[in-house]
Design an enzyme around this catalytic site. Sequence first.
Site, mmCIF file in Angstrom:
data_model
loop_
_atom_site.group_PDB
_atom_site.id
_atom_site.type_symbol
_atom_site.label_atom_id
_atom_site.label_comp_id
_atom_site.label_asym_id
_atom_site.label_seq_id
_atom_site.Cartn_x
_atom_site.Cartn_y
_atom_site.Cartn_z
ATOM 1 N N GLY A 1 -129.476 -40.006 -24.904
ATOM 2 C CA GLY A 1 -129.029 -40.594 -23.715
ATOM 3 C C GLY A 1 -129.229 -42.034 -23.806
ATOM 4 N N SER A 2 -130.036 -42.319 -22.544
ATOM 5 C CA SER A 2 -129.893 -43.608 -22.145
ATOM 6 C C SER A 2 -131.004 -44.616 -22.956
ATOM 7 C CB SER A 2 -130.477 -43.995 -20.632
ATOM 8 O OG SER A 2 -129.595 -43.369 -19.713
ATOM 9 N N THR A 3 -131.887 -43.977 -23.809
ATOM 10 C CA THR A 3 -132.469 -44.647 -24.584
ATOM 11 C C THR A 3 -131.860 -45.406 -25.926
ATOM 12 O OG1 THR A 3 -132.936 -42.590 -25.982
ATOM 13 C CG2 THR A 3 -134.982 -43.404 -24.586
#
Lengths: 367, 695
Positions: free
Chosen positions: B290-292
């Site tokens: 995801g956004s990491t």
Amino acid sequence: MGSRPKSPDPIIFCAIIALLAIGVVMVYSSSAVSAYVNFQDSYYFLKRQLIWVSLGLIAMFLTMNIDYHAWRKLAKPIMIVTLVLLVLVLVPGLGRVVNGARRWLGVGSIYMQPSEIAKLSMVLFCASSLSLRQDKITSFVKGVLPQLVVLLLVFGLILKEPDLGTALAIGGTVFVLLFTAGAKLSHLFSLGFAGVFGIISAIIVEPYRMKRLLAFSDPWSDPLDTGYHIIQSLYAIGSGGLFGVGLGRSREKFLYLPEPHTDFIFAILGEELGFIGTITIILLFFLFAWRGFKVAISAPDIFGSLMAAGLTTMIIMQALMNIAVVTASMPVTGIPLPFLSFGGSALIFTLSGVGILLNISRYVNLK
Amino acid sequence: MASAAHVIIRKRVVILFLFVAVIMFGLGCRLMYIQFFKSSWLAENAIDQRIRDIPVEAKRGIIYDRHGRELAVSVSTESVYAIPAEIRDADETAAKLAAILSLDGDKLAAKLKKRQAFTWIKRKIDVESALAIKKLSLPGIGLTQENRRYYPKDNLAAHILGFTGIDSQGLDGVEMTFDSYLKGRAGSIVVEYDARGREIPYATHRFVPPVEGHNIYLTIDTVIQQIIERDLDRVMKDTQAKAATIIVMNPHTGEILALANRPDYNPNQFADFSPKLWRNNAVSNTYEPGSTFKVLTTTAVLGDKVVKLDDRFFDPGGIEVQGRTIHCWKHGGHGSQTFREVVENSCNTGFVTVGLKLGRDPFYRYLEAFGLGRQSNIDLPGEAKGIVINKNQVKPINIATISMGQGIAVTPIQLITAVSAVANDGLRTRPQIVREVKDRAGNTIRGFETDVVEKVVDAATAKEVKEVLESVVKNGTGKNAYVEGYRIAGKTGTAQKVGAGGYMPGKYVASFAGFAPADNPQVAMLVIIDEPVGIYYGGQIAAPVFGAAIKDIMEYLNVTQRLEENGDPEQVDPHVIVPSVINLEVSEAMKVLQKAGFNPRIEESGERVADQIPKPGSRIPKGTHVLVYTLTPRYGIGSVTVPDCIGLTLREASDILGQVGLSISPVGPGSKVAKQDPLSGSKIPSGSMITVFLE
């Protein structure tokens, strides 16, 4: 016949003395460990073997000096006594059971195996009866059957103990005597087939015999049970190599090989003395066979020939069977090695037989 | 004159003699075969059955943390064996043993009746059973010393340490990967035995002494490990998540300072736990980051100068790629924003735009440089590779989703390594778990140098990324990771889990990846919470965990606190930041606090500071009271009071000592503790060894 007896054959005599001497040494060497473990006395079996050998030699000297013709008349009564003993040993309470077999008869600390007497008396009986019937030997009913009837009785009684090895040795000896006496080959073949048939039925009745039979051909398929004896025996003989590990230095006798001083003494001998030792034993037996059969050929009368042939065969057959068993050349049957294995009554009766053979040799011209 | 019959007899005797001669010749040949050709084979087998090679176990090496605190030790223990040939009554013996050792009596009896030289009955038994068996003194039954692995800190760092099997062989974790160093070499006693198991006189005797295993120093710091494990326990309780993982890494060296997963297990009783719990998710799990992952995208686009931090973007709330509209997580979009704000807001539209602008080949060059789709080669077993779509099959739509961390699967260790590369001025290092292998005398057998694998970007770009990640925490989605006094950089992530039929409703992975201090990173850390119940946003549940842990770690590492860069150093602030005095001696703590302008007050009469109020890093006016506590250690650091072990069994003593964070070193053959050193009531540093004398 009327001539004065000469001295007995020195070659047979020396071969026997040599075998007995080696036997005494090997009994001590192979039994010292188990004797100490079981009786806290390393010399336990040695002492007893020395006593038996002495008694055996006395018996030998006695029979050596009895005119062998005397046995011709004694054969039947001896056979009857033998049969009585063979029956008595089977009576519970009278016969003593060792390792599951009721083979011993006796009082106090003196025990003997009737089947050992049977070996000798069967030879005496057959030689006597065949020499009487020698003109009818080509007839199955009149010549062959009488011996067979007695043999079947003896064989059956010994098998009942059970002692298959001795029964087979006696059966084999009688068969050889019939052959020697001149029985028709067709009769002998029929008998041979009957014997094979008997063995097959015996296996069907007791399946463990089949296992034993297979064990000898591939002992490693069941190394801890049926193959155990034979593997340990081969380990011992094989470890010996050409010259052996040295007298007294057997490793297999350290309780790996059961009964190292009786039926498997040849294996320990092979381990300690190597091929040199084993081939010496075979050569000594060969000498004995050669001279024994020579006595049989040269004996002045048919009774003497048959006696000599029978006695020689009886001893040689046991020797060959024993060596064949410990070298995994035939299925395991409990048969001691004559003159070498520890064993009291067997030694006495075997040496008595040798005495008779030596007595016959005294009436023979041998070169 | 011989009759005709006698002639026949003589002929037949000759035939008989020839027959006998042939058989004798045959037996002679048979003997020659056995004694010449088969001799060596038979002799060898005969020796094999007599020689008994009793193994003498080598003492397995100790596993220490980076500061020499014991994490895995070997304790002597007894094993029961049987020599069946010496047993008198197998059934009775079996019945007696079965009662003591809780074994099946019938099975044991069958075992004892087997014709074999030697057999184990039960290995590594407890002291009481061993004593009971000794008292019976059964013939053919013996006891021998073996080593049992003991993990004094129980569950702590279980997934790193792993465990050993009955033969002391490493089965998981470092115990497995470094087994060749730890195990040493077993020695043996060679003795020739008779068939009843007694030694044969004048026989071969040989003693080959065992070689002890080497000791291993991990990169792990027990205190940091304790910090993250405490935080993991807390987050598991708070979020009711299915699993959680935290990894702490030194970005410059690639050393793993701490690594833990929940759920976990106790390696002292590993067999009582489901093998599923042995799994080290930190290296074995692959998940959609995801956004990491946008940390990596940001690095790539800034590195290839596709975009500058101040370039402006407009987010209408979605972007169409190959006929599919990718929505931003924020309804209606973020409107007009700079790239810096795109990162701060974690704006999907913005990232998809820059990712597509970067293009397939450069993007894949970066994925490779970050080490994705490949094992990181950390020295832990069971490492997964992650999943990266084959470059030749990738479509723009895939590039678009990968830009925001979807359609790509990574392992936690890959992601922390990639984030560390950013923190380490663009240099990616191989993650390491072991610092040093030393022999018993303390000589280094193998050292581990920092292993730079790849230069991902130049230092200038890395600096830009660090800056923008710091503002994510300061101004953006990562606010909850903010800790006053420390400069923290990082990125949140919330990813829906992928199941068999696509994304699974209601199942999310919340995570936070970052490092601190932002300008000179000392630690990089990744927090992953798998399937939390209720709130599932990384920014809301993972970021606070990151913040709490990083604060404690920074304090522990004594990283000097700094004002934020935009703070005005000229401005006279009556507020002062409270320094950490935890773990200092009381007198020294007093000095430090007074010097900083506080008014310390000692609340308890201990020697070493265990806790303080306000907590270190708090900004409070000068002259305020700072309360100093000495009795309750927070993370097992500082001193502990030695408990009284006299009269306890070895197991009880080791349990009690383990609970307070002390290790046990048993001496003597007995079963009850008669003496101990140091004495009960003494104060010693946590992790110290207590020697107990058993009588």
